[in-house]
Design an enzyme around this catalytic site. Structure first.
Site, PDB file in Angstrom:
ATOM      1  N   TYR A 138       0.837  -1.215   0.000  1.00 21.19           N
ATOM      2  CA  TYR A 138       0.000   0.000   0.000  1.00 21.19           C
ATOM      3  C   TYR A 138       0.871   1.264   0.000  1.00 21.19           C
ATOM      4  O   TYR A 138       0.610   2.218  -0.739  1.00 21.19           O
ATOM      5  CB  TYR A 138      -0.884  -0.062   1.242  1.00 21.19           C
ATOM      6  N   LYS A 191       0.901   4.161  -2.813  1.00 20.99           N
ATOM      7  CA  LYS A 191       0.471   5.513  -2.433  1.00 20.99           C
ATOM      8  C   LYS A 191       1.546   6.547  -2.740  1.00 20.99           C
ATOM      9  O   LYS A 191       1.236   7.664  -3.165  1.00 20.99           O
ATOM     10  CB  LYS A 191       0.067   5.544  -0.957  1.00 20.99           C
ATOM     11  N   ALA A 200     -12.205   8.826   9.467  1.00 25.85           N
ATOM     12  CA  ALA A 200     -12.893   7.637   9.954  1.00 25.85           C
ATOM     13  C   ALA A 200     -13.627   7.001   8.780  1.00 25.85           C
ATOM     14  O   ALA A 200     -14.366   7.664   8.062  1.00 25.85           O
ATOM     15  CB  ALA A 200     -13.895   8.041  11.028  1.00 25.85           C
TER      16      ALA A 200
HETATM   17  P1  NAD Z   1     -13.540   3.061   2.039  1.00 22.15           P
HETATM   18  O1  NAD Z   1     -13.200   1.616   2.073  1.00 22.15           O
HETATM   19  O2  NAD Z   1     -14.642   3.558   2.896  1.00 22.15           O
HETATM   20  O3  NAD Z   1     -13.842   3.529   0.553  1.00 22.15           O
HETATM   21  C1  NAD Z   1     -13.186   3.021  -0.574  1.00 22.15           C
HETATM   22  C2  NAD Z   1     -14.209   2.738  -1.642  1.00 22.15           C
HETATM   23  O4  NAD Z   1     -13.528   2.287  -2.809  1.00 22.15           O
HETATM   24  C3  NAD Z   1     -15.186   1.634  -1.247  1.00 22.15           C
HETATM   25  O5  NAD Z   1     -16.517   2.104  -1.364  1.00 22.15           O
HETATM   26  C4  NAD Z   1     -14.882   0.500  -2.228  1.00 22.15           C
HETATM   27  O6  NAD Z   1     -16.020  -0.269  -2.609  1.00 22.15           O
HETATM   28  C5  NAD Z   1     -14.304   1.254  -3.403  1.00 22.15           C
HETATM   29  N1  NAD Z   1     -13.456   0.412  -4.240  1.00 22.15           N
HETATM   30  C6  NAD Z   1     -12.544  -0.499  -3.835  1.00 22.15           C
HETATM   31  N2  NAD Z   1     -11.953  -1.076  -4.894  1.00 22.15           N
HETATM   32  C7  NAD Z   1     -12.501  -0.500  -6.009  1.00 22.15           C
HETATM   33  C8  NAD Z   1     -12.283  -0.671  -7.392  1.00 22.15           C
HETATM   34  N3  NAD Z   1     -11.392  -1.560  -7.862  1.00 22.15           N
HETATM   35  N4  NAD Z   1     -12.999   0.078  -8.253  1.00 22.15           N
HETATM   36  C9  NAD Z   1     -13.924   0.970  -7.794  1.00 22.15           C
HETATM   37  N5  NAD Z   1     -14.167   1.159  -6.471  1.00 22.15           N
HETATM   38  C10 NAD Z   1     -13.469   0.427  -5.593  1.00 22.15           C
HETATM   39  O7  NAD Z   1     -12.175   3.821   2.401  1.00 22.15           O
HETATM   40  P2  NAD Z   1     -11.827   5.377   2.602  1.00 22.15           P
HETATM   41  O8  NAD Z   1     -11.188   5.499   3.918  1.00 22.15           O
HETATM   42  O9  NAD Z   1     -12.974   6.254   2.253  1.00 22.15           O
HETATM   43  O10 NAD Z   1     -10.654   5.536   1.518  1.00 22.15           O
HETATM   44  C11 NAD Z   1     -10.735   6.362   0.374  1.00 22.15           C
HETATM   45  C12 NAD Z   1      -9.337   6.590  -0.145  1.00 22.15           C
HETATM   46  O11 NAD Z   1      -8.558   7.287   0.821  1.00 22.15           O
HETATM   47  C13 NAD Z   1      -8.555   5.300  -0.440  1.00 22.15           C
HETATM   48  O12 NAD Z   1      -7.768   5.488  -1.590  1.00 22.15           O
HETATM   49  C14 NAD Z   1      -7.670   5.151   0.770  1.00 22.15           C
HETATM   50  O13 NAD Z   1      -6.528   4.373   0.493  1.00 22.15           O
HETATM   51  C15 NAD Z   1      -7.352   6.593   1.062  1.00 22.15           C
HETATM   52  N6  NAD Z   1      -6.921   6.857   2.440  1.00 22.15           N
HETATM   53  C16 NAD Z   1      -7.806   6.818   3.452  1.00 22.15           C
HETATM   54  C17 NAD Z   1      -7.353   7.103   4.740  1.00 22.15           C
HETATM   55  C18 NAD Z   1      -8.285   7.140   5.904  1.00 22.15           C
HETATM   56  O14 NAD Z   1      -7.842   7.562   6.986  1.00 22.15           O
HETATM   57  N7  NAD Z   1      -9.539   6.746   5.760  1.00 22.15           N
HETATM   58  C19 NAD Z   1      -6.008   7.378   4.973  1.00 22.15           C
HETATM   59  C20 NAD Z   1      -5.138   7.425   3.896  1.00 22.15           C
HETATM   60  C21 NAD Z   1      -5.607   7.169   2.631  1.00 22.15           C
END
Ligand code: NAD
Length: 302
Positions: free
Chosen positions: A161, A165, A194
């Site tokens: 990951y 990233k 969250a």
């Molecule tokens: P989440 O799991 O709630 O949302 C991710 C969404 O992506 C899900 O609805 C999932 O169904 C969809 N998804 C997964 N694979 C897919 C694909 N191949 N094609 C289309 N859709 C797909 O997670 P989140 O926390 O909202 O994360 C959103 C982004 O932010 C991600 O890229 C994550 O890596 C990044 N991120 C989040 C955090 C955090 O603190 N939440 C921190 C760093 C990075």
């Protein structure tokens, strides 16, 4: 108030978490929204149209405009096609879809590595590749890619990951350079929020502070037509917004004759590590400029 009337926004992974809050916000500010979501689990298994459908219904019920797309981002061209078919345009692309395959590096399987690269890197590449000619032609485009603190700093159990990233940071920096003259601006965020991704590793108090809608204002600002920001890396969450940049020590320049030995490095190690007069390079050519000053140097002390 920054509004997005007449703009078409494509948001990947918008069926939940951060993507959903972006979708609801942009629709509430007048944009046409493509809600893409494969409906996969956090580790990338399964698929369902429900996640995207629920968000589209919510937007429509509030009087907004949205269509669903259920493709995986690895078929990003189909997601952009949905935008063009439904709204005849795409102006803003938010590459947000993501999954985790956390496991110690010792136990990581090729499948854990490959799937993470596919969704995060190939996915962002495929949507952007399809949107790029549209952006160039209309001389307008705004791209947000989604990195992570795990990529910027490394994170235990996330070799796959964090690699993907940080790859998105390099991707964004090059898109920003190639896109600028066409008014295509690209920025990358490392959010903290969250969501189902973080709910198992954080306490309830912290999760309460990290509501995903606290990431929205920065994303909206960076994608607005008025914004002139490009090539930025931002950390954002819980009301904190900060910009990052690369920092290089002023370093040491060596005469590159036979005296350029490991001992010469050892002799000047303090200089190599000294950030007192740090520089902030913005491209490969910054480095080449330094070499001029090495020409007339004496040999290195051993
Ligand atoms: P989440 O799991 O709630 O949302 C991710 C969404 O992506 C899900 O609805 C999932 O169904 C969809 N998804 C997964 N694979 C897919 C694909 N191949 N094609 C289309 N859709 C797909 O997670 P989140 O926390 O909202 O994360 C959103 C982004 O932010 C991600 O890229 C994550 O890596 C990044 N991120 C989040 C955090 C955090 O603190 N939440 C921190 C760093 C990075």
């Amino acid at each position: 108030m920054l509004r997005f009337d007449g703009q078409t926004v494509v948001i990947t992974g918008a069926g939940g978490g951060l993507g959903k809050t972006y979708a609801l916000f942009f629709a509430s500010r007048g944009a046409n929204v493509v809600v893409n979501d494969l409906g996969a689990s956090t580790n990338g298994e399964g698929n369902s149209s429900k996640a995207a459908d629920v968000v589209v219904e919510q937007i429509k019920a509030a009087g907004g405009k949205a269509v669903a797309n259920y493709d995986s981002v690895e078929n990003g061209d189909r997601i952009i096609k949905t935008a063009l078919d439904a709204f005849g345009a795409v102006h803003i692309l938010i590459n947000n879809a993501g999954i985790l395959r956390d496991v110690s590096f010792k136990n990581m399987k090729d499948a854990d590595w490959d799937l993470i690269m596919l969704v995060h890197l190939k996915g962002a590449y495929r949507t952007t590749k399809a949107a790029w000619p549209v952006f160039r032609k209309q001389k307008f485009g705004r791209i947000i890619n989604t990195a992570s603190a795990a990529g910027l700093y490394g994170s235990f159990g996330q070799a796959n990951y964090s690699t993907a990233k940080l790859g998105l940071v390099g991707f964004t920096e090059t898109l920003a350079k190639e896109g600028e003259k066409y008014n295509i601006y690209a920025n990358v965020i490392a959010p903290m929020a969250a969501s189902r991704m973080t709910e198992t590793i954080m306490t309830e108090d912290i999760l309460r502070a990290l509501q995903p809608d606290k990431v929205v204002p920065l994303v909206a600002y960076l994608t607005h037509a008025e914004t002139q920001e490009t090539n930025g890396i931002y950390e954002v969450g819980a009301g904190f917004v900060a910009k990052l940049r690369w920092e290089r020590s002023s370093g040491a320049i060596f005469k590159t004759d036979d005296s350029f030995t490991p001992a010469s490095i050892l002799n000047r190690w303090t200089e190599i590590e000294d950030f007192t007069n740090a520089q902030y390079p913005s491209g490969p050519n910054d480095f080449l400029g330094l070499l001029e000053s090495a020409k007339d140097m004496p040999s290195n002390p051993q």
